[in-house]
Design a protein around this motif. Structure first.
Motif, PDB file in Angstrom:
ATOM      1  N   LEU A 180    -126.622 -23.393  39.378  1.00  0.00           N
ATOM      2  CA  LEU A 180    -125.441 -22.573  39.655  1.00  0.00           C
ATOM      3  C   LEU A 180    -124.291 -23.380  40.275  1.00  0.00           C
ATOM      4  O   LEU A 180    -123.144 -23.248  39.834  1.00  0.00           O
ATOM      5  CB  LEU A 180    -125.819 -21.379  40.532  1.00  0.00           C
ATOM      6  N   PRO A 181    -124.553 -24.235  41.285  1.00  0.00           N
ATOM      7  CA  PRO A 181    -123.446 -25.069  41.794  1.00  0.00           C
ATOM      8  C   PRO A 181    -122.910 -26.033  40.733  1.00  0.00           C
ATOM      9  O   PRO A 181    -121.709 -26.309  40.701  1.00  0.00           O
ATOM     10  CB  PRO A 181    -124.093 -25.842  42.948  1.00  0.00           C
ATOM     11  N   LYS A 182    -123.779 -26.515  39.872  1.00  0.00           N
ATOM     12  CA  LYS A 182    -123.348 -27.431  38.816  1.00  0.00           C
ATOM     13  C   LYS A 182    -122.324 -26.755  37.909  1.00  0.00           C
ATOM     14  O   LYS A 182    -121.336 -27.369  37.494  1.00  0.00           O
ATOM     15  CB  LYS A 182    -124.566 -27.892  38.005  1.00  0.00           C
ATOM     16  N   THR A 183    -122.541 -25.486  37.616  1.00  0.00           N
ATOM     17  CA  THR A 183    -121.595 -24.769  36.758  1.00  0.00           C
ATOM     18  C   THR A 183    -120.240 -24.609  37.437  1.00  0.00           C
ATOM     19  O   THR A 183    -119.208 -24.549  36.756  1.00  0.00           O
ATOM     20  CB  THR A 183    -122.137 -23.376  36.373  1.00  0.00           C
ATOM     21  N   ILE A 184    -120.223 -24.543  38.766  1.00  0.00           N
ATOM     22  CA  ILE A 184    -118.955 -24.427  39.489  1.00  0.00           C
ATOM     23  C   ILE A 184    -118.125 -25.686  39.304  1.00  0.00           C
ATOM     24  O   ILE A 184    -116.924 -25.633  39.032  1.00  0.00           O
ATOM     25  CB  ILE A 184    -119.203 -24.161  40.989  1.00  0.00           C
ATOM     26  N   PHE A 185    -118.776 -26.847  39.436  1.00  0.00           N
ATOM     27  CA  PHE A 185    -118.060 -28.114  39.287  1.00  0.00           C
ATOM     28  C   PHE A 185    -117.541 -28.304  37.867  1.00  0.00           C
ATOM     29  O   PHE A 185    -116.476 -28.878  37.657  1.00  0.00           O
ATOM     30  CB  PHE A 185    -118.974 -29.286  39.654  1.00  0.00           C
ATOM     31  N   GLU A 186    -118.297 -27.832  36.891  1.00  0.00           N
ATOM     32  CA  GLU A 186    -117.962 -28.105  35.497  1.00  0.00           C
ATOM     33  C   GLU A 186    -116.982 -27.097  34.904  1.00  0.00           C
ATOM     34  O   GLU A 186    -116.355 -27.371  33.880  1.00  0.00           O
ATOM     35  CB  GLU A 186    -119.245 -28.126  34.654  1.00  0.00           C
ATOM     36  N   PHE A 187    -116.835 -25.943  35.542  1.00  0.00           N
ATOM     37  CA  PHE A 187    -116.043 -24.875  34.941  1.00  0.00           C
ATOM     38  C   PHE A 187    -114.551 -25.047  35.214  1.00  0.00           C
ATOM     39  O   PHE A 187    -114.146 -25.507  36.288  1.00  0.00           O
ATOM     40  CB  PHE A 187    -116.514 -23.519  35.468  1.00  0.00           C
ATOM     41  N   ALA A 188    -113.739 -24.651  34.246  1.00  0.00           N
ATOM     42  CA  ALA A 188    -112.279 -24.712  34.400  1.00  0.00           C
ATOM     43  C   ALA A 188    -111.829 -23.747  35.488  1.00  0.00           C
ATOM     44  O   ALA A 188    -112.364 -22.643  35.606  1.00  0.00           O
ATOM     45  CB  ALA A 188    -111.606 -24.347  33.077  1.00  0.00           C
ATOM     46  N   HIS A 189    -110.861 -24.163  36.291  1.00  0.00           N
ATOM     47  CA  HIS A 189    -110.306 -23.234  37.266  1.00  0.00           C
ATOM     48  C   HIS A 189    -108.827 -23.523  37.485  1.00  0.00           C
ATOM     49  O   HIS A 189    -108.293 -24.518  36.997  1.00  0.00           O
ATOM     50  CB  HIS A 189    -111.098 -23.279  38.578  1.00  0.00           C
ATOM     51  N   GLY A 190    -108.171 -22.614  38.185  1.00  0.00           N
ATOM     52  CA  GLY A 190    -106.745 -22.763  38.418  1.00  0.00           C
ATOM     53  C   GLY A 190    -105.956 -22.645  37.123  1.00  0.00           C
ATOM     54  O   GLY A 190    -106.183 -21.755  36.310  1.00  0.00           O
ATOM     55  N   ALA A 191    -105.028 -23.563  36.928  1.00  0.00           N
ATOM     56  CA  ALA A 191    -104.149 -23.540  35.760  1.00  0.00           C
ATOM     57  C   ALA A 191    -104.929 -23.634  34.455  1.00  0.00           C
ATOM     58  O   ALA A 191    -104.533 -23.026  33.447  1.00  0.00           O
ATOM     59  CB  ALA A 191    -103.143 -24.686  35.848  1.00  0.00           C
ATOM     60  N   GLN A 192    -106.045 -24.365  34.474  1.00  0.00           N
ATOM     61  CA  GLN A 192    -106.855 -24.502  33.251  1.00  0.00           C
ATOM     62  C   GLN A 192    -107.407 -23.158  32.803  1.00  0.00           C
ATOM     63  O   GLN A 192    -107.387 -22.825  31.613  1.00  0.00           O
ATOM     64  CB  GLN A 192    -108.013 -25.480  33.494  1.00  0.00           C
ATOM     65  N   PHE A 193    -107.910 -22.384  33.745  1.00  0.00           N
ATOM     66  CA  PHE A 193    -108.460 -21.077  33.377  1.00  0.00           C
ATOM     67  C   PHE A 193    -107.346 -20.126  32.957  1.00  0.00           C
ATOM     68  O   PHE A 193    -107.537 -19.303  32.057  1.00  0.00           O
ATOM     69  CB  PHE A 193    -109.269 -20.485  34.539  1.00  0.00           C
ATOM     70  N   CYS A 194    -106.199 -20.226  33.592  1.00  0.00           N
ATOM     71  CA  CYS A 194    -105.058 -19.393  33.180  1.00  0.00           C
ATOM     72  C   CYS A 194    -104.681 -19.685  31.726  1.00  0.00           C
ATOM     73  O   CYS A 194    -104.324 -18.763  30.976  1.00  0.00           O
ATOM     74  CB  CYS A 194    -103.862 -19.660  34.091  1.00  0.00           C
ATOM     75  N   GLU A 195    -104.750 -20.938  31.325  1.00  0.00           N
ATOM     76  CA  GLU A 195    -104.477 -21.297  29.929  1.00  0.00           C
ATOM     77  C   GLU A 195    -105.484 -20.639  28.994  1.00  0.00           C
ATOM     78  O   GLU A 195    -105.132 -20.184  27.893  1.00  0.00           O
ATOM     79  CB  GLU A 195    -104.509 -22.809  29.761  1.00  0.00           C
ATOM     80  N   MET A 196    -106.745 -20.576  29.418  1.00  0.00           N
ATOM     81  CA  MET A 196    -107.765 -19.904  28.624  1.00  0.00           C
ATOM     82  C   MET A 196    -107.434 -18.419  28.470  1.00  0.00           C
ATOM     83  O   MET A 196    -107.604 -17.839  27.394  1.00  0.00           O
ATOM     84  CB  MET A 196    -109.147 -20.079  29.266  1.00  0.00           C
ATOM     85  N   MET A 197    -106.976 -17.807  29.541  1.00  0.00           N
ATOM     86  CA  MET A 197    -106.616 -16.386  29.496  1.00  0.00           C
ATOM     87  C   MET A 197    -105.443 -16.150  28.541  1.00  0.00           C
ATOM     88  O   MET A 197    -105.447 -15.208  27.753  1.00  0.00           O
ATOM     89  CB  MET A 197    -106.271 -15.890  30.907  1.00  0.00           C
ATOM     90  N   GLN A 198    -104.466 -17.016  28.608  1.00  0.00           N
ATOM     91  CA  GLN A 198    -103.319 -16.890  27.707  1.00  0.00           C
ATOM     92  C   GLN A 198    -103.733 -17.079  26.258  1.00  0.00           C
ATOM     93  O   GLN A 198    -103.258 -16.368  25.366  1.00  0.00           O
ATOM     94  CB  GLN A 198    -102.246 -17.898  28.106  1.00  0.00           C
ATOM     95  N   LYS A 199    -104.632 -18.010  26.019  1.00  0.00           N
ATOM     96  CA  LYS A 199    -105.137 -18.246  24.665  1.00  0.00           C
ATOM     97  C   LYS A 199    -105.862 -17.014  24.133  1.00  0.00           C
ATOM     98  O   LYS A 199    -105.843 -16.730  22.928  1.00  0.00           O
ATOM     99  CB  LYS A 199    -106.079 -19.449  24.663  1.00  0.00           C
ATOM    100  N   ALA A 200    -106.503 -16.255  25.022  1.00  0.00           N
ATOM    101  CA  ALA A 200    -107.215 -15.035  24.630  1.00  0.00           C
ATOM    102  C   ALA A 200    -106.263 -13.874  24.380  1.00  0.00           C
ATOM    103  O   ALA A 200    -106.694 -12.818  23.894  1.00  0.00           O
ATOM    104  CB  ALA A 200    -108.229 -14.651  25.698  1.00  0.00           C
ATOM    105  N   GLY A 201    -104.986 -14.047  24.719  1.00  0.00           N
ATOM    106  CA  GLY A 201    -104.004 -13.014  24.434  1.00  0.00           C
ATOM    107  C   GLY A 201    -103.380 -12.348  25.651  1.00  0.00           C
ATOM    108  O   GLY A 201    -102.525 -11.481  25.511  1.00  0.00           O
ATOM    109  N   PHE A 202    -103.795 -12.746  26.863  1.00  0.00           N
ATOM    110  CA  PHE A 202    -103.278 -12.110  28.065  1.00  0.00           C
ATOM    111  C   PHE A 202    -101.903 -12.664  28.442  1.00  0.00           C
ATOM    112  O   PHE A 202    -101.612 -13.836  28.231  1.00  0.00           O
ATOM    113  CB  PHE A 202    -104.242 -12.303  29.236  1.00  0.00           C
ATOM    114  N   SER A 203    -101.079 -11.797  29.011  1.00  0.00           N
ATOM    115  CA  SER A 203     -99.776 -12.198  29.526  1.00  0.00           C
ATOM    116  C   SER A 203     -99.726 -11.884  31.024  1.00  0.00           C
ATOM    117  O   SER A 203    -100.663 -11.301  31.579  1.00  0.00           O
ATOM    118  CB  SER A 203     -98.659 -11.460  28.785  1.00  0.00           C
TER     119      SER A 203
END
Length: 223
Positions: A180-203
């Protein structure tokens, strides 16, 4: 793995976060209360803490909690029944990347500390967008890792050493609390995750950070 840690999951969450996890959920509920929220879908609901909080502290008439782990849902069912919320909280065993929810069927989608464990987080966001009504809102609560300074060093030490220790001691499953901690280090967060949200169609995408930037609450709208 999640089935195996379900009986002690809540206890470890509260112990490992020093009880602060409850305040993170309260902040999420507060933001949900600021938007239309008659029907809410809680993705990766786990043992149901956020779904229960949403049912108790909002005007939602229906909260649907979705999770792939039957043992987690079994714990959630007992908690929902204990709170007398069976008429407002429905729990379903489902893959949150491909749910049975109809298109444009809910006002709000929430997800607390679950999306980083999806097989395909991007598809999970696409699914959240699909089930939301036009004008609906998504709120994703997820861990982050401070990148600089003493807080970053302490956070890494805590995730890499303290969490596995208590995982072994309480849940008898060190492997799960190493993963579980390993997934925290590897997962996108901040601006990177926001880009994922925008790619999914969110504004109107953005996020708020809590507790020394260890947790982010992301938000977005389906227009």
């Amino acid at each position: 793995m999640f089935d195996s840690i379900a009986p002690t999951y809540d206890l470890l969450n509260h112990v490992l976060s020093l009880g602060i996890d409850q305040s993170w959920r309260r902040r999420t509920v507060k933001m949900v209360n600021e938007v239309r929220h008659t029907c809410i879908a809680d993705f990766a609901t786990g043992t149901g803490d956020l779904a229960i909080a949403l049912a108790r502290r909002t005007d939602a008439t229906r909260v649907v909690g979705l999770d792939f782990s039957p043992e987690m849902l079994r714990v959630a069912e007992k908690k929902v029944a204990g709170k007398g919320l069976q008429d407002r909280v429905t729990l379903r065993q489902e893959n949150c990347e491909h749910t049975s929810l109809e298109d444009a069927s809910v006002d709000v989608v929430t997800c607390a500390f679950g999306i980083r464990n999806f097989n395909d987080p991007q598809q999970g966001l696409v699914e959240m967008h699909r089930v939301l009504n036009e004008g609906g809102n998504v709120f994703v609560l997820e861990f982050a890792t401070p990148r600089k300074g003493l807080i970053s060093i302490l956070t890494q030490w805590y995730y890499l050493h303290v969490m596995p220790f208590f995982g072994k001691l309480v849940a008898r499953n060190k492997a799960a609390y190493t993963y579980l901690p390993k997934t925290i280090f590897e997962f996108a967060h901040g601006a990177q995750f926001c880009e994922m949200m925008q790619k999914a169609g969110f504004s109107k995408v953005g996020f708020k950070s809590f507790t020394f930037n260890m947790v982010n609450l992301y938000y977005g709208t389906k227009e």
